[in-house]
Motif scaffolding. Structure first.
Motif, PDB file in Angstrom:
ATOM      1  N   ILE A 326     -12.014   5.661  29.746  1.00  0.00           N
ATOM      2  CA  ILE A 326     -11.220   4.455  29.484  1.00  0.00           C
ATOM      3  C   ILE A 326     -11.321   4.085  28.006  1.00  0.00           C
ATOM      4  N   GLY A 327     -10.157   3.840  27.405  1.00  0.00           N
ATOM      5  CA  GLY A 327     -10.114   3.362  26.032  1.00  0.00           C
ATOM      6  C   GLY A 327     -10.199   4.447  24.959  1.00  0.00           C
ATOM      7  N   LYS A 328     -10.331   5.704  25.393  1.00  0.00           N
ATOM      8  CA  LYS A 328     -10.403   6.780  24.395  1.00  0.00           C
ATOM      9  C   LYS A 328      -9.016   7.003  23.798  1.00  0.00           C
TER      10      LYS A 328
END
Length: 330
Positions: A326-328
């Motif tokens: 998540i969020g990469k």
């Protein structure tokens, strides 16, 4: 007075016999006394038993049902249905002197003392003996508990007091999940063709050793009519072991199999790996491939989801990996 006798195993033991007429009825009783008991202790025990007989005959005391009587009843009635009958009876006979005359309704203190003796490194005569693990002790007490419960079920025992038994807790779960590389190393190091085939089959099917050696190969897969949970099942055959499955005939005894397996794992540099771990490896491979726990349990032949929950942490690991994405930035 107890006299010395020779048991079937050829050991010297004191035997107490009672043959008298009590309250107009002929009473005959005979019991082996515990091993290592002194002559003085034997006389005291004999007097106690004789007093009990007179008390029972006069109606001043109810008959005591012993654990030994419960075990004898259970073996006589149910042993033909036990898959492990020979082993179970041998274990019960081995420790019979420790429970034969014990009141089956007075279990708390007795079980604590029995556990202590099984854990001890010396026997009743002070001679060295092998201490038992808590797992082995738990099995012995489970056999005894089952006998007492059965005696209560059939009306031989008025009250079931098995809940008062002290039984050691054991965590036998192993968390070793061999990967394909480890499985291949052991298989290649194995000199026996049958065991080598079984190693591959175990990893690609999740079957137990006994199941592999008894399975019948059909068009649908490995057909198992006799499994640990008592239910027949079909295990699909993985393409990588299709030829092995059809060509290999298992004729080894369990002991021969174990010897060859231990040689192979030592030669491959995995001395701690157990054959059953290959089954765990199969479960791990399926879970890592995204297969749900319910389906994995079906392949492994688990009767209850509780058995499959031991692999739930593997799913948790996959979830953690997913969360980390998540969020990469892409």
């Amino acid at each position: 007075m107890p006299i010395e006798t020779i048991t079937k195993a050829g050991r010297k033991r004191l035997r107490w016999t009672f043959k008298r007429v009590v309250e107009g009825e002929r009473v005959r009783k005979a019991k082996l006394l515990p091993a290592g008991i002194s002559a003085k202790e034997a006389d005291e025990l004999a007097r106690k038993w004789e007093a009990e007989i007179y008390a029972l005959a006069s109606g001043t005391r109810k008959a005591v049902v012993t654990i030994g009587e419960c075990v004898s009843t259970h073996v006589a009635d149910k042993s033909l249905d036990w898959k492990d009958a020979t082993k179970r009876i041998q274990i019960l006979e081995k420790w019979g002197a420790e429970y034969a005359n014990q009141d089956a309704t007075d279990l708390h203190n007795w079980s604590k003392g029995f556990i202590g003796y099984l854990r001890a490194s010396k026997d009743r005569k002070g001679r060295p003996k092998r201490p038992l693990s808590d797992g082995a002790i738990r099995n012995i007490l489970a056999y005894i508990r089952a006998a007492i419960k059965y005696a209560h079920k059939v009306g031989k025992l008025e009250v079931d007091q098995t809940s008062r038994m002290v039984i050691p807790s054991v965590n036998n779960e192993r968390h070793h999940y061999p990967q394909r590389a480890e499985m291949l190393q052991i298989a290649r190091a194995c000199k026996n063709r049958q065991v080598r085939a079984a190693i591959r089959i175990a990893f690609y099917s999740g079957m137990r050793r006994g199941e592999i050696m008894k399975a019948k190969v059909t068009r649908q897969g490995f057909s198992l009519s006799d499994t640990k949970n008592g239910r027949p099942r079909i295990v699909p055959i993985h393409p990588r072991i299709a030829v092995l499955a059809r060509k290999t005939k298992f004729t080894l005894t369990v002991k021969q199999f174990e010897i060859e397996w231990m040689k192979a794992r030592e030669a491959a540099g995995h001395p701690e790996t157990k054959f059953h771990d290959l089954r765990h490896g199969a479960a791990s491979e399926m879970i890592n491939a995204g297969i749900d726990l319910f389906t994995v349990g079906g392949v492994l032949g688990h009767k209850s989801v509780v058995s499959t929950k031991r692999y739930s942490h593997l799913v948790t690991d996959k979830l953690a990996t997913a969360i980390s994405e998540i969020g990469k930035k892409r």
